[in-house]
Write a protein that holds these residues in place. Structure first.
Motif, PDB file in Angstrom:
ATOM      1  N   PHE A  71       0.831  -1.196   0.000  1.00 28.87           N
ATOM      2  CA  PHE A  71       0.000   0.000   0.000  1.00 28.87           C
ATOM      3  C   PHE A  71       0.870   1.252   0.000  1.00 28.87           C
ATOM      4  O   PHE A  71       1.912   1.304   0.654  1.00 28.87           O
ATOM      5  CB  PHE A  71      -0.906   0.048   1.231  1.00 28.87           C
ATOM      6  N   SER A  72       0.412   2.279  -0.701  1.00 23.15           N
ATOM      7  CA  SER A  72       1.038   3.594  -0.611  1.00 23.15           C
ATOM      8  C   SER A  72       0.481   4.307   0.618  1.00 23.15           C
ATOM      9  O   SER A  72      -0.477   3.834   1.246  1.00 23.15           O
ATOM     10  CB  SER A  72       0.743   4.410  -1.874  1.00 23.15           C
ATOM     11  N   LEU A  73       1.070   5.457   0.950  1.00 26.67           N
ATOM     12  CA  LEU A  73       0.643   6.170   2.156  1.00 26.67           C
ATOM     13  C   LEU A  73      -0.842   6.542   2.130  1.00 26.67           C
ATOM     14  O   LEU A  73      -1.539   6.330   3.134  1.00 26.67           O
ATOM     15  CB  LEU A  73       1.505   7.421   2.370  1.00 26.67           C
ATOM     16  N   PRO A  74      -1.392   7.080   1.026  1.00 28.36           N
ATOM     17  CA  PRO A  74      -2.827   7.400   1.031  1.00 28.36           C
ATOM     18  C   PRO A  74      -3.708   6.186   1.298  1.00 28.36           C
ATOM     19  O   PRO A  74      -4.699   6.274   2.036  1.00 28.36           O
ATOM     20  CB  PRO A  74      -3.063   7.963  -0.375  1.00 28.36           C
ATOM     21  N   ARG A  94       2.847   2.610   8.258  1.00 30.24           N
ATOM     22  CA  ARG A  94       2.828   4.079   8.145  1.00 30.24           C
ATOM     23  C   ARG A  94       4.197   4.641   8.487  1.00 30.24           C
ATOM     24  O   ARG A  94       4.672   5.596   7.854  1.00 30.24           O
ATOM     25  CB  ARG A  94       1.745   4.673   9.057  1.00 30.24           C
ATOM     26  N   GLU A  95       4.855   4.056   9.491  1.00 36.14           N
ATOM     27  CA  GLU A  95       6.217   4.479   9.828  1.00 36.14           C
ATOM     28  C   GLU A  95       7.171   4.185   8.661  1.00 36.14           C
ATOM     29  O   GLU A  95       8.078   4.973   8.366  1.00 36.14           O
ATOM     30  CB  GLU A  95       6.696   3.758  11.089  1.00 36.14           C
ATOM     31  N   ALA A  96       6.946   3.064   7.984  1.00 35.82           N
ATOM     32  CA  ALA A  96       7.790   2.698   6.847  1.00 35.82           C
ATOM     33  C   ALA A  96       7.730   3.751   5.751  1.00 35.82           C
ATOM     34  O   ALA A  96       8.725   4.004   5.056  1.00 35.82           O
ATOM     35  CB  ALA A  96       7.360   1.337   6.301  1.00 35.82           C
ATOM     36  N   MET A  97       6.569   4.401   5.600  1.00 41.87           N
ATOM     37  CA  MET A  97       6.433   5.436   4.570  1.00 41.87           C
ATOM     38  C   MET A  97       7.328   6.638   4.857  1.00 41.87           C
ATOM     39  O   MET A  97       7.842   7.278   3.937  1.00 41.87           O
ATOM     40  CB  MET A  97       4.974   5.891   4.476  1.00 41.87           C
ATOM     41  N   LEU A  98       7.531   6.932   6.142  1.00 44.55           N
ATOM     42  CA  LEU A  98       8.436   8.023   6.508  1.00 44.55           C
ATOM     43  C   LEU A  98       9.872   7.670   6.140  1.00 44.55           C
ATOM     44  O   LEU A  98      10.617   8.493   5.593  1.00 44.55           O
ATOM     45  CB  LEU A  98       8.321   8.326   8.002  1.00 44.55           C
ATOM     46  N   PHE A  99      10.272   6.436   6.449  1.00 38.79           N
ATOM     47  CA  PHE A  99      11.624   6.008   6.088  1.00 38.79           C
ATOM     48  C   PHE A  99      11.795   5.953   4.566  1.00 38.79           C
ATOM     49  O   PHE A  99      12.859   6.271   4.042  1.00 38.79           O
ATOM     50  CB  PHE A  99      11.929   4.639   6.710  1.00 38.79           C
ATOM     51  N   LEU A 100      10.740   5.554   3.876  1.00 44.01           N
ATOM     52  CA  LEU A 100      10.790   5.522   2.410  1.00 44.01           C
ATOM     53  C   LEU A 100      11.003   6.926   1.850  1.00 44.01           C
ATOM     54  O   LEU A 100      11.808   7.135   0.933  1.00 44.01           O
ATOM     55  CB  LEU A 100       9.492   4.920   1.869  1.00 44.01           C
ATOM     56  N   ARG A 101      10.290   7.897   2.419  1.00 45.12           N
ATOM     57  CA  ARG A 101      10.422   9.283   1.946  1.00 45.12           C
ATOM     58  C   ARG A 101      11.834   9.801   2.175  1.00 45.12           C
ATOM     59  O   ARG A 101      12.438  10.417   1.293  1.00 45.12           O
ATOM     60  CB  ARG A 101       9.408  10.170   2.672  1.00 45.12           C
ATOM     61  N   TRP A 102      12.388   9.525   3.368  1.00 40.70           N
ATOM     62  CA  TRP A 102      13.749   9.983   3.650  1.00 40.70           C
ATOM     63  C   TRP A 102      14.775   9.250   2.787  1.00 40.70           C
ATOM     64  O   TRP A 102      15.772   9.829   2.352  1.00 40.70           O
ATOM     65  CB  TRP A 102      14.077   9.799   5.132  1.00 40.70           C
ATOM     66  N   GLY A 103      14.526   7.983   2.511  1.00 40.17           N
ATOM     67  CA  GLY A 103      15.422   7.243   1.643  1.00 40.17           C
ATOM     68  C   GLY A 103      15.495   7.847   0.254  1.00 40.17           C
ATOM     69  O   GLY A 103      16.586   7.983  -0.327  1.00 40.17           O
ATOM     70  N   LYS A 104      14.358   8.257  -0.267  1.00 39.91           N
ATOM     71  CA  LYS A 104      14.338   8.879  -1.604  1.00 39.91           C
ATOM     72  C   LYS A 104      15.036  10.236  -1.574  1.00 39.91           C
ATOM     73  O   LYS A 104      15.695  10.627  -2.547  1.00 39.91           O
ATOM     74  CB  LYS A 104      12.892   9.014  -2.087  1.00 39.91           C
ATOM     75  N   ARG A 105      14.892  10.950  -0.475  1.00 39.63           N
ATOM     76  CA  ARG A 105      15.592  12.234  -0.365  1.00 39.63           C
ATOM     77  C   ARG A 105      17.100  12.034  -0.390  1.00 39.63           C
ATOM     78  O   ARG A 105      17.822  12.747  -1.096  1.00 39.63           O
ATOM     79  CB  ARG A 105      15.184  12.941   0.935  1.00 39.63           C
ATOM     80  N   PHE A 106      17.573  11.067   0.380  1.00 37.83           N
ATOM     81  CA  PHE A 106      19.017  10.810   0.405  1.00 37.83           C
ATOM     82  C   PHE A 106      19.515  10.254  -0.934  1.00 37.83           C
ATOM     83  O   PHE A 106      20.623  10.569  -1.364  1.00 37.83           O
ATOM     84  CB  PHE A 106      19.367   9.828   1.530  1.00 37.83           C
ATOM     85  N   LYS A 107      18.714   9.454  -1.578  1.00 35.56           N
ATOM     86  CA  LYS A 107      19.157   8.859  -2.842  1.00 35.56           C
ATOM     87  C   LYS A 107      19.268   9.906  -3.947  1.00 35.56           C
ATOM     88  O   LYS A 107      20.218   9.903  -4.732  1.00 35.56           O
ATOM     89  CB  LYS A 107      18.205   7.743  -3.269  1.00 35.56           C
ATOM     90  N   LYS A 126      15.091   0.205   6.893  1.00 35.35           N
ATOM     91  CA  LYS A 126      14.214   0.389   8.052  1.00 35.35           C
ATOM     92  C   LYS A 126      12.752   0.291   7.634  1.00 35.35           C
ATOM     93  O   LYS A 126      11.922  -0.274   8.355  1.00 35.35           O
ATOM     94  CB  LYS A 126      14.494   1.739   8.716  1.00 35.35           C
ATOM     95  N   GLY A 127      12.439   0.857   6.459  1.00 36.64           N
ATOM     96  CA  GLY A 127      11.074   0.721   5.948  1.00 36.64           C
ATOM     97  C   GLY A 127      10.754  -0.715   5.585  1.00 36.64           C
ATOM     98  O   GLY A 127       9.645  -1.210   5.848  1.00 36.64           O
ATOM     99  N   ALA A 128      11.734  -1.414   4.996  1.00 34.84           N
ATOM    100  CA  ALA A 128      11.531  -2.812   4.623  1.00 34.84           C
ATOM    101  C   ALA A 128      11.312  -3.674   5.856  1.00 34.84           C
ATOM    102  O   ALA A 128      10.486  -4.599   5.853  1.00 34.84           O
ATOM    103  CB  ALA A 128      12.735  -3.312   3.830  1.00 34.84           C
ATOM    104  N   ALA A 129      12.041  -3.390   6.934  1.00 32.54           N
ATOM    105  CA  ALA A 129      11.905  -4.167   8.167  1.00 32.54           C
ATOM    106  C   ALA A 129      10.515  -4.024   8.769  1.00 32.54           C
ATOM    107  O   ALA A 129      10.067  -4.896   9.517  1.00 32.54           O
ATOM    108  CB  ALA A 129      12.955  -3.713   9.181  1.00 32.54           C
ATOM    109  N   ARG A 130       9.826  -2.939   8.436  1.00 32.34           N
ATOM    110  CA  ARG A 130       8.469  -2.723   8.927  1.00 32.34           C
ATOM    111  C   ARG A 130       7.417  -3.307   7.986  1.00 32.34           C
ATOM    112  O   ARG A 130       6.222  -3.118   8.215  1.00 32.34           O
ATOM    113  CB  ARG A 130       8.241  -1.220   9.159  1.00 32.34           C
ATOM    114  N   GLY A 131       7.862  -3.980   6.930  1.00 24.42           N
ATOM    115  CA  GLY A 131       6.935  -4.730   6.080  1.00 24.42           C
ATOM    116  C   GLY A 131       6.546  -4.095   4.773  1.00 24.42           C
ATOM    117  O   GLY A 131       5.739  -4.665   4.034  1.00 24.42           O
ATOM    118  N   SER A 132       7.086  -2.919   4.439  1.00 20.36           N
ATOM    119  CA  SER A 132       6.693  -2.245   3.205  1.00 20.36           C
ATOM    120  C   SER A 132       7.434  -2.821   2.002  1.00 20.36           C
ATOM    121  O   SER A 132       8.661  -2.781   1.930  1.00 20.36           O
ATOM    122  CB  SER A 132       6.982  -0.742   3.302  1.00 20.36           C
TER     123      SER A 132
END
Length: 338
Positions: A71-74, A94-107, A126-132
């Protein structure tokens, strides 16, 4: 991106230029005469109450997490509104979505941060560990870029088994690139991505069916998947669909459809398509339009376009030349999937 998409075995080939599932609703039978002895079925009041008040909160969190893994964040936010149990159960995603967003920023160096592939990978993991599965795919891509292909493939597989079509496509491609390639596994995963509507997977599956390569070539199915991907906005597939119609490979020969898809590919930025569409316009006497497409093709690296364009320019008036170049300068590719 490289525009050479049509499979070929020889450099001399002319192709180089060219919600949860629910039970079925109970059907209400028509009223019948008493003589038939058949009575209309009516669900009991208790079963109606059961249908109207399903206990969604009873769904185990691990099952809920697997269902919502891609699922995406929405969509996560919407699902979290169903009940308190779902809100709590979906918190890790939902926490994974935050890590995903920061990962894209760093990338990509967005949001005021400098590009840092190591920090990007850390966030994605970290996002993957939460199941995303979205984070799994991005972490797999970073591993792949780092040359750690086994780690990347492991994440692709985990996400693919959870139903993520991007992961299924990437896993299929990784099997194609393995030494030796595993065509059976590649087609298996590309097919799953394709039926889920993932256009890159549809295009890659079409290439496999087109080439054969360890499996039977099937141009009819290849053309069908090329067309599905083209209709979904995949530019390389548009070009290959045009060639299929032009040569009658996998479909009935249809020059009108070939021209239509060649123009679509050209308008979406495919350089070879721009060159070939420009040649077609030239043959029809549409000189100024031909110059526009040939100029665009030349700017994209199609060196042969320059010679034809210069021949046409000699036949145009100065105002027409200026207008053609002005149109080329202001031209923008239509949006596409790739």
């Amino acid at each position: 991106m490289s525009d050479r998409t049509w499979p070929n075995r020889s450099e001399a080939s002319h192709f180089l230029t060219l919600p949860f599932p629910i039970k079925n609703p109970i059907r209400k039978h028509e009223n019948t005469s008493k003589s038939t002895g058949i009575q209309q079925f009516r669900p009991s009041s208790s079963s109606r109450r059961s249908d109207q008040h399903r206990d969604f909160a009873a769904l185990p969190n691990d099952v809920l997490t697997k269902i919502a893994a891609n699922f995406s964040l929405p969509h996560l936010q919407t699902a979290s509104l169903v009940c308190k149990s779902w809100r709590d159960g979906l918190r890790p995603l939902r926490e994974a979505m935050l890590f995903l967003r920061w990962g894209k920023r760093f990338k990509h160096g967005r949001g005021g941060v400098k590009p840092n592939l190591e920090k990007a990978l850390e966030s994605f993991l970290k996002g993957a560990a939460r199941g995303s599965t979205l984070a799994m795919v991005d972490a797999g891509l970073v591993y792949w870029e780092m040359g750690k292909k086994e780690e990347g493939v492991a994440l692709y597989r985990k996400a693919a088994e959870l139903g993520d079509p991007a992961a299924q496509c990437n896993l299929g491609i990784s099997y194609l690139q393995a030494e030796p390639p595993n065509m059976k596994e590649a087609v298996k995963w590309l097919y799953q991505a394709s039926v889920a509507g993932y256009v890159r997977g549809q295009y890659q599956l079409a290439l496999c069916l087109h080439r054969g390569g360890g499996m039977n070539q099937n141009m009819s199915d290849a053309a069908r998947w090329y067309l599905r991907a083209a209709e979904g906005g995949y530019v390389r597939a548009m070009y290959n669909v045009s060639l299929c119609y032009s040569l009658g490979m996998g479909v009935s020969q249809n020059h009108r459809q070939s021209r239509k898809w060649m123009k679509h590919a050209a308008d979406h930025g495919h350089k070879k398509a721009q060159f070939e569409h420009g040649l077609a316009l030239f043959s029809e006497g549409q000189m100024m339009k031909a110059v526009v497409y040939l100029e665009l093709a030349g700017r994209g690296g199609e060196t042969a376009a320059a010679h034809v364009k210069n021949v046409i320019l000699q036949q145009l008036s100065p105002p027409s030349r200026e207008r053609a170049f002005r149109l080329a300068d202001t031209w923008r590719a239509l949006p596409s999937s790739r």
